[in-house]
Motif scaffolding. Structure first.
Motif, PDB file in Angstrom:
ATOM      1  N   LYS A  91      -4.470 -38.071  27.407  1.00 48.47           N
ATOM      2  CA  LYS A  91      -4.963 -37.060  28.563  1.00 48.47           C
ATOM      3  C   LYS A  91      -4.204 -35.585  28.151  1.00 48.47           C
ATOM      4  CE  LYS A  91      -6.487 -40.186  32.225  1.00 48.47           C
ATOM      5  NZ  LYS A  91      -6.286 -40.321  33.553  1.00 48.47           N
ATOM      6  N   GLY A  92      -4.833 -34.748  28.447  1.00 49.42           N
ATOM      7  CA  GLY A  92      -4.338 -33.109  28.481  1.00 49.42           C
ATOM      8  C   GLY A  92      -5.309 -32.109  28.273  1.00 49.42           C
ATOM      9  N   ARG A  93      -4.951 -30.936  27.999  1.00 53.41           N
ATOM     10  CA  ARG A  93      -5.979 -29.810  28.006  1.00 53.41           C
ATOM     11  C   ARG A  93      -5.955 -29.212  26.539  1.00 53.41           C
ATOM     12  NH1 ARG A  93      -8.482 -26.010  30.709  1.00 53.41           N
ATOM     13  NH2 ARG A  93      -8.036 -26.947  32.766  1.00 53.41           N
ATOM     14  N   ILE A  94      -7.168 -28.774  25.948  1.00 53.81           N
ATOM     15  CA  ILE A  94      -7.450 -28.230  24.729  1.00 53.81           C
ATOM     16  C   ILE A  94      -8.082 -26.852  24.983  1.00 53.81           C
ATOM     17  CG2 ILE A  94      -7.360 -30.418  23.459  1.00 53.81           C
ATOM     18  CD1 ILE A  94     -10.629 -30.521  23.364  1.00 53.81           C
ATOM     19  N   SER A  95      -8.019 -26.245  24.159  1.00 62.09           N
ATOM     20  CA  SER A  95      -8.522 -24.919  24.448  1.00 62.09           C
ATOM     21  C   SER A  95      -9.180 -24.304  22.866  1.00 62.09           C
ATOM     22  CB  SER A  95      -7.665 -23.691  24.729  1.00 62.09           C
ATOM     23  OG  SER A  95      -7.062 -24.165  25.817  1.00 62.09           O
ATOM     24  N   THR A  96     -10.260 -23.448  22.797  1.00 64.57           N
ATOM     25  CA  THR A  96     -10.789 -22.784  21.521  1.00 64.57           C
ATOM     26  C   THR A  96      -9.663 -22.069  20.976  1.00 64.57           C
ATOM     27  OG1 THR A  96     -11.756 -21.106  22.926  1.00 64.57           O
ATOM     28  CG2 THR A  96     -13.090 -22.930  22.155  1.00 64.57           C
ATOM     29  N   GLY A  97      -9.476 -21.940  19.703  1.00 65.71           N
ATOM     30  CA  GLY A  97      -8.495 -21.305  19.168  1.00 65.71           C
ATOM     31  C   GLY A  97      -7.281 -22.216  18.766  1.00 65.71           C
ATOM     32  N   ASP A  98      -7.038 -23.380  19.477  1.00 67.13           N
ATOM     33  CA  ASP A  98      -5.923 -24.434  19.297  1.00 67.13           C
ATOM     34  C   ASP A  98      -6.120 -24.980  17.765  1.00 67.13           C
ATOM     35  OD1 ASP A  98      -5.130 -24.228  21.770  1.00 67.13           O
ATOM     36  OD2 ASP A  98      -6.131 -26.324  22.332  1.00 67.13           O
ATOM     37  N   THR A  99      -4.944 -24.934  17.276  1.00 66.79           N
ATOM     38  CA  THR A  99      -4.511 -25.270  15.720  1.00 66.79           C
ATOM     39  C   THR A  99      -4.985 -26.951  15.981  1.00 66.79           C
ATOM     40  OG1 THR A  99      -2.957 -23.762  15.234  1.00 66.79           O
ATOM     41  CG2 THR A  99      -3.091 -25.699  13.938  1.00 66.79           C
ATOM     42  N   VAL A 100      -5.500 -27.387  14.639  1.00 68.96           N
ATOM     43  CA  VAL A 100      -5.924 -28.717  14.569  1.00 68.96           C
ATOM     44  C   VAL A 100      -4.859 -29.252  13.582  1.00 68.96           C
ATOM     45  CG1 VAL A 100      -7.570 -30.340  13.987  1.00 68.96           C
ATOM     46  CG2 VAL A 100      -8.233 -28.259  15.125  1.00 68.96           C
ATOM     47  N   GLU A 101      -4.207 -30.331  13.822  1.00 60.98           N
ATOM     48  CA  GLU A 101      -3.173 -30.969  13.036  1.00 60.98           C
ATOM     49  C   GLU A 101      -3.688 -32.325  12.727  1.00 60.98           C
ATOM     50  OE1 GLU A 101       1.087 -30.948  14.127  1.00 60.98           O
ATOM     51  OE2 GLU A 101       0.213 -30.200  16.172  1.00 60.98           O
ATOM     52  N   ILE A 102      -3.905 -32.479  11.079  1.00 59.49           N
ATOM     53  CA  ILE A 102      -4.183 -33.803  10.825  1.00 59.49           C
ATOM     54  C   ILE A 102      -3.046 -34.768  10.563  1.00 59.49           C
ATOM     55  CG2 ILE A 102      -5.367 -34.944   9.014  1.00 59.49           C
ATOM     56  CD1 ILE A 102      -7.048 -32.388  10.258  1.00 59.49           C
ATOM     57  N   LEU A 103      -2.890 -35.572  11.422  1.00 61.90           N
ATOM     58  CA  LEU A 103      -1.810 -36.619  11.586  1.00 61.90           C
ATOM     59  C   LEU A 103      -1.753 -37.756  10.868  1.00 61.90           C
ATOM     60  CD1 LEU A 103      -1.484 -36.738  15.652  1.00 61.90           C
ATOM     61  CD2 LEU A 103      -0.293 -34.993  13.873  1.00 61.90           C
ATOM     62  N   GLU A 104      -3.046 -38.055  10.303  1.00 59.93           N
ATOM     63  CA  GLU A 104      -3.093 -39.428   9.627  1.00 59.93           C
ATOM     64  C   GLU A 104      -4.510 -39.511   8.851  1.00 59.93           C
ATOM     65  OE1 GLU A 104      -2.941 -44.297  10.241  1.00 59.93           O
ATOM     66  OE2 GLU A 104      -2.440 -42.969  11.910  1.00 59.93           O
ATOM     67  N   TYR A 105      -4.666 -39.957   7.621  1.00 62.74           N
ATOM     68  CA  TYR A 105      -5.761 -39.935   7.140  1.00 62.74           C
ATOM     69  C   TYR A 105      -6.311 -41.506   6.873  1.00 62.74           C
ATOM     70  CZ  TYR A 105      -5.264 -34.940   5.701  1.00 62.74           C
ATOM     71  OH  TYR A 105      -5.292 -33.775   5.586  1.00 62.74           O
ATOM     72  N   HIS A 106      -7.456 -41.632   6.503  1.00 62.80           N
ATOM     73  CA  HIS A 106      -7.992 -42.890   6.140  1.00 62.80           C
ATOM     74  C   HIS A 106      -9.059 -42.889   5.029  1.00 62.80           C
ATOM     75  CE1 HIS A 106     -11.418 -42.901   9.643  1.00 62.80           C
ATOM     76  NE2 HIS A 106     -11.551 -41.961   8.470  1.00 62.80           N
ATOM     77  N   GLU A 107      -9.499 -43.709   4.398  1.00 63.52           N
ATOM     78  CA  GLU A 107     -10.266 -44.074   3.558  1.00 63.52           C
ATOM     79  C   GLU A 107     -11.868 -43.507   3.938  1.00 63.52           C
ATOM     80  OE1 GLU A 107     -12.170 -46.822  -0.349  1.00 63.52           O
ATOM     81  OE2 GLU A 107     -10.269 -47.111   0.767  1.00 63.52           O
ATOM     82  N   ALA A 108     -12.520 -42.755   3.480  1.00 61.77           N
ATOM     83  CA  ALA A 108     -13.835 -42.430   3.995  1.00 61.77           C
ATOM     84  C   ALA A 108     -14.716 -43.291   3.288  1.00 61.77           C
ATOM     85  CB  ALA A 108     -14.249 -40.876   3.662  1.00 61.77           C
TER      86      ALA A 108
END
Length: 278
Positions: A254-271
């Motif tokens: 849980k938490g707060r998000i806002s427009t303008g927040d940076t998006v971090e990609i923490l992990e990838y998977h096969e598409a």
């Protein structure tokens, strides 16, 4: 250019107009206030803009104190939805294959909505006794959203779609909660785990799209030529499941998000693999 959250939207009542937010609290069951209400017919089965396009023109404005002001361009009067006045009356209602307990709201709201829907309907609240969970993550709660608590799309993917679509497609036709910008087109397919603001999200599955996307969000009329499904069918067909656009997400905290927040990609998977026939 770093990835960032460009749009944040809730839909207080399932299928009505979205409300753009600058920030929101994130719960496991969705953004605060998102799809906590829905309409059901006389058989207590949910109805949506798929078969009742006119309800997509309903707008809701928060009055605070658990109140919403509802309006519709074809209705002379507006009505106030006040959660603190709902009776302690619960019905077994159905959302797709799920049956759950939903709370009755207000008779005057039901009358108003029935005129818009052109059939008797009731407005149901996801109340204190309501419980529903996602299919692929049975420990994850969801309110009245179709299947998962968060839908993420990206501006780059919409821009790519519009390069070959026969009509200009608006993001609102896909009714996302989260829109990301700064990435490459359909790069979101490969994101397994991301962080926006204080919250980590997990990509559960691609979102299969339906006829709802063919509605003009401003007029509730079909936009013609089967778009965007026709063009998506040429390069986003996922086997027998259908055409996809966007990804279904769950929150890991849980938490707060806002427009303008940076998006971090923490992990990838096969598409998933798609054949581009454009």
């Amino acid at each position: 250019m770093p990835y960032s959250l460009s749009e944040l939207t809730i839909y207080p009542i399932k299928s009505i107009q979205g409300i753009s937010l600058q920030s929101s609290e994130v719960d496991f069951s969705g953004l605060l206030g998102d799809r906590r209400y829905m309409l059901v017919n006389q058989n207590n089965q949910f109805i949506s803009g798929r078969e009742h396009p006119n309800i997509t023109l309903i707008t809701a404005r928060s009055l605070g104190n658990n109140q919403w002001l509802l309006s519709h361009p074809k209705m002379a009067n507006k009505v106030v939805l006040h959660a603190d006045t709902f009776p302690a009356e619960f019905l077994s209602v159905q959302v797709w294959d799920d049956v759950l307990q939903g709370q009755r709201t207000q008779n005057d709201i039901d009358t108003w909505l029935s005129e818009i829907a052109a059939e008797p309907v009731k407005l149901i609240y996801f109340g204190t006794t309501s419980q529903r969970y996602t299919s692929r993550r049975p420990e994850t709660p969801v309110a009245f959203a179709d299947g998962y608590p968060f839908l993420l799309t990206t501006q780059a993917s919409l821009d790519d779609l519009n390069k070959t679509a026969t009509r200009t497609i608006e993001m609102a036709q896909f009714r996302p909660n989260l829109v990301i910008e700064g990435n490459q087109a359909f790069e979101e397919d490969r994101w397994k785990r991301i962080k926006i603001g204080e919250v980590e999200f997990e990509n559960v599955k691609p979102c299969v799209r339906c006829i709802f996307t063919t509605l003009n969000p401003k007029t509730a009329e079909r936009i013609g030529k089967g778009e965007p499904l026709k063009t998506l069918g040429k390069f986003r067909l996922l086997g027998k499941e259908g055409v996809t656009f966007g990804v279904n997400m769950i929150a890991l905290n849980k938490g707060r998000i806002s427009t303008g927040d940076t998006v971090e990609i923490l992990e990838y998977h096969e598409a998933e693999t798609y054949l581009d026939r454009r």
